[in-house]
Design a protein around this motif. Structure first.
Motif: not given
Ligand code: ADP
Length: 382
Positions: A274-292
């Protein structure tokens, strides 16, 4: 777990026989649409199953179609298209008085010239019950709503809360298929609202009838409901238990409507990270909603204030967290806890972090690291 299963395992006291004529009716809405002739329908292709004995809340902002949906169930409005069934029987064309429903509104709508007992007896007289049975049922239901001894009072001699209890007694005394409640606590002050909320909760448990409750108040919905149907623009945005809606919002609208949220809007569909401004964040798959996770979806990252921690003096956030630099703009004292108001990153992003005991050294004006465990973020569709 269906509400009815939960109910049978909790050892709740048996309900008085009079107000359990129906163990709860299943209400099924299939592709229900209501057009008033405006550009957009008031209710737009809503499908919804309300289980027998369930406490279902229709929640959403003003104008989102909640009351129209309730009025369609009641038969006060006619469907433009779709169907409504009670326990498998199509009631779409039935007039309201043949649907055997209890109704409770914000204005108590009691008969002013009738006593409490006469008001409550009214639906039983309409149904031509015998006098001894009416007397018995009225006595039992007044006990249920804790108004024993007020039988001979007139509505004008009662407080607003007591009048609403009479209206509630009148709405359930005949064992309706379901009780429909349209913002019934809206006219009451805050303390009384809390008391009556608890009463409605108890009475629902004791009576076991299906309750369909309309409110725009998320706290009320969270407190009372087995499930919440969240309305937005005539459609159901998300449906689930209060916990599911709060813990796993599908969309930004759902995340914002239930509870506080820190929101980071992302510039495109979700990639590997997940890029946001100067940051790159990690994803936990279970936190991604079906619509997202849909291919072209625009996505936002949402974190609740209670999940954001603050690290000061260059302390490193633990591994397994995402972090961002923030400035503490203000600290709000809220009695049992303090809330840090943040401005985050380079732009205008505002945020909030609920401060714990270990964050006592956080002060206004500080530059800090705000972080959260990756599994506590939510990736939702915008
Ligand atoms: P809510 O209960 O969520 O506040 P409503 O169901 O009352 O929403 O209204 C949904 C939409 O339908 C709104 O745009 C409202 O203005 C419109 N609407 C509701 N009732 C009528 C009516 N009788 N005639 C025309 N438009 C209506």
């Amino acid at each position: 777990m269906p509400a009815t299963t939960a109910r049978s395992t909790t050892g709740r006291p048996a309900a008085p026989a009079t107000v359990t004529a129906s163990a709860g009716t299943q209400i099924l809405l299939t592709n229900v649409t209501k057009h008033y002739g405006l550009a957009t329908p008031a209710v737009d292709d809503v499908s919804l199953t309300i289980e027998p004995g369930e406490f279902m809340t229709l929640l959403g902002p003003s104008g989102s179609g909640k009351t129209t949906t309730l009025n369609l169930i009641a038969g006060f409005e006619t469907l433009t298209s779709g169907a409504i069934e009670f326990n498998g029987a199509d009631v779409s064309a039935l007039p309201p008085h043949k649907r055997n429903l209890g109704m409770l509104f914000q204005n108590y709508a009691l008969f002013p010239h009738m006593t409490v007992a006469q008001n409550v007896a009214y639906p039983l007289k309409e149904r031509r019950l015998g006098k001894p049975e009416i007397t018995r049922k009225v006595g039992e239901v007044l006990e249920l709503v804790q108004l024993t001894g007020r039988d001979d009072h007139y509505p004008s001699q009662l407080s607003g809360g007591q009048q609403q209890r009479v209206a509630l007694a009148r709405a359930i005394v005949f064992g309706p298929n379901a009780l429909l409640l349209d913002e019934p606590l809206g006219a009451l002050d805050r303390n009384l609202r809390a008391t009556l909320q608890a009463e409605i909760h108890r009475i629902h448990r004791e009576v076991g009838t299906t309750f369909v409750f309309v409110t725009h108040d998320q706290e009320e919905a969270m407190n009372l409901s087995d499930r919440i149907a969240l309305f937005n623009n005539g459609r159901i945005e998300q449906i689930g238990t209060p916990e599911a809606l709060y813990e796993s919002p599908e969309t930004l609208f759902a995340a914002r409507f239930l509870g506080d949220s820190n929101v980071f809007e992302l510039s495109g569909p979700l990639g590997e990270s997940i890029p946001w401004e100067d940051n790159v964040w990690s994803i936990a798959p279970e936190t991604v909603s079906a619509q997202a996770s849909a291919a072209e979806a625009r996505v936002a990252l949402v974190v609740r204030p209670e999940d954001v921690r603050i690290a000061v003096d260059g302390a490193e956030p633990p591994s397994g967290s995402n972090a961002v630099t923030a400035t503490v703009r203000d600290i709000e004292y809220l009695g049992s806890y303090r809330m840090a108001v943040l401005s985050i990153g380079r732009g205008p992003t505002a945020g909030k972090a609920r401060l714990g005991a270990r964050e006592s050294e956080v002060t206004e004006g500080q530059t800090v690291t705000a972080w959260w465990p990756v599994e506590r973020q939510h990736l939702v569709a915008v």
